[in-house]
Design an enzyme around this catalytic site. Structure first.
Site, PDB file in Angstrom:
ATOM      1  N   GLU A   1      54.156  17.512  -6.918  1.00  0.00           N
ATOM      2  CA  GLU A   1      54.348  16.582  -7.089  1.00  0.00           C
ATOM      3  C   GLU A   1      53.524  15.415  -6.827  1.00  0.00           C
ATOM      4  O   GLU A   1      52.888  14.892  -5.855  1.00  0.00           O
ATOM      5  CB  GLU A   1      55.385  16.075  -6.393  1.00  0.00           C
ATOM      6  CG  GLU A   1      57.604  16.063  -6.856  1.00  0.00           C
ATOM      7  CD  GLU A   1      57.423  15.934  -8.275  1.00  0.00           C
ATOM      8  OE1 GLU A   1      57.430  15.128  -8.150  1.00  0.00           O
ATOM      9  OE2 GLU A   1      58.594  16.934  -8.769  1.00  0.00           O
TER      10      GLU A   1
ATOM     11  N   GLU B   1      60.638  10.391  -1.563  1.00  0.00           N
ATOM     12  CA  GLU B   1      60.225  10.905  -2.255  1.00  0.00           C
ATOM     13  C   GLU B   1      60.326  12.595  -2.701  1.00  0.00           C
ATOM     14  O   GLU B   1      60.784  12.768  -3.339  1.00  0.00           O
ATOM     15  CB  GLU B   1      58.518  11.152  -2.440  1.00  0.00           C
ATOM     16  CG  GLU B   1      57.636  11.436  -3.075  1.00  0.00           C
ATOM     17  CD  GLU B   1      58.764  10.911  -3.892  1.00  0.00           C
ATOM     18  OE1 GLU B   1      58.424  11.339  -5.891  1.00  0.00           O
ATOM     19  OE2 GLU B   1      58.097   9.104  -4.478  1.00  0.00           O
TER      20      GLU B   1
END
Length: 131
Positions: free
Chosen positions: A36, A77
């Protein structure tokens, strides 16, 4: 593996269980870092802003607020990445609910970024305006 119907707990027990839970958490951080790019960017920002939070915060409460709002973005996140991973597990084809879930996860991260801006502005802004 405990039988879920028996009511047995899945929580780690004792030092060995806590060690396993720590290891799984670190694996989650590592894989998120690897896959990510947005998480990596947010970690870079954390590395820059966390020392500033500790330096600029006046007292424990301000330091905790300035640092805590940064940690919330990272946590959101991680959750957003988990949502996306589960959705991708079930297929790459477009589904309205999958798209909605991904957008909502992204929106949660965005709202917490707004929280960072508001927290830092409310704590540090008055000091900058006084000068």
């Amino acid at each position: 593996m405990p039988d879920l119907r028996s009511g047995a707990s899945l929580l780690p027990r004792g030092p060995r269980g806590m060690w396993r839970a720590l290891r799984w958490s670190l694996q989650g951080l590592a894989i998120t870092w690897k896959v990510e790019s947005s998480f990596r960017l947010e970690v870079y920002l954390f590395v820059v802003l966390a020392p500033l939070a500790l330096w600029l915060g006046q007292g424990g409460v301000q330091k905790a607020l300035l640092l805590g709002c940064l940690l919330l973005v990272l946590a959101a996140e991680l959750l957003n990445s988990a949502i996306e991973a589960v959705i991708e597990r079930y297929g790459a084809e477009h589904h309205e609910l999958a798209g909605r879930a991904k957008d909502m996860g992204s929106a949660a991260v965005f709202v917490l970024m707004l929280n960072v801006i508001a927290t830092w502005a409310l704590i540090l802004g008055p000091r900058l305006l006084v000068r």
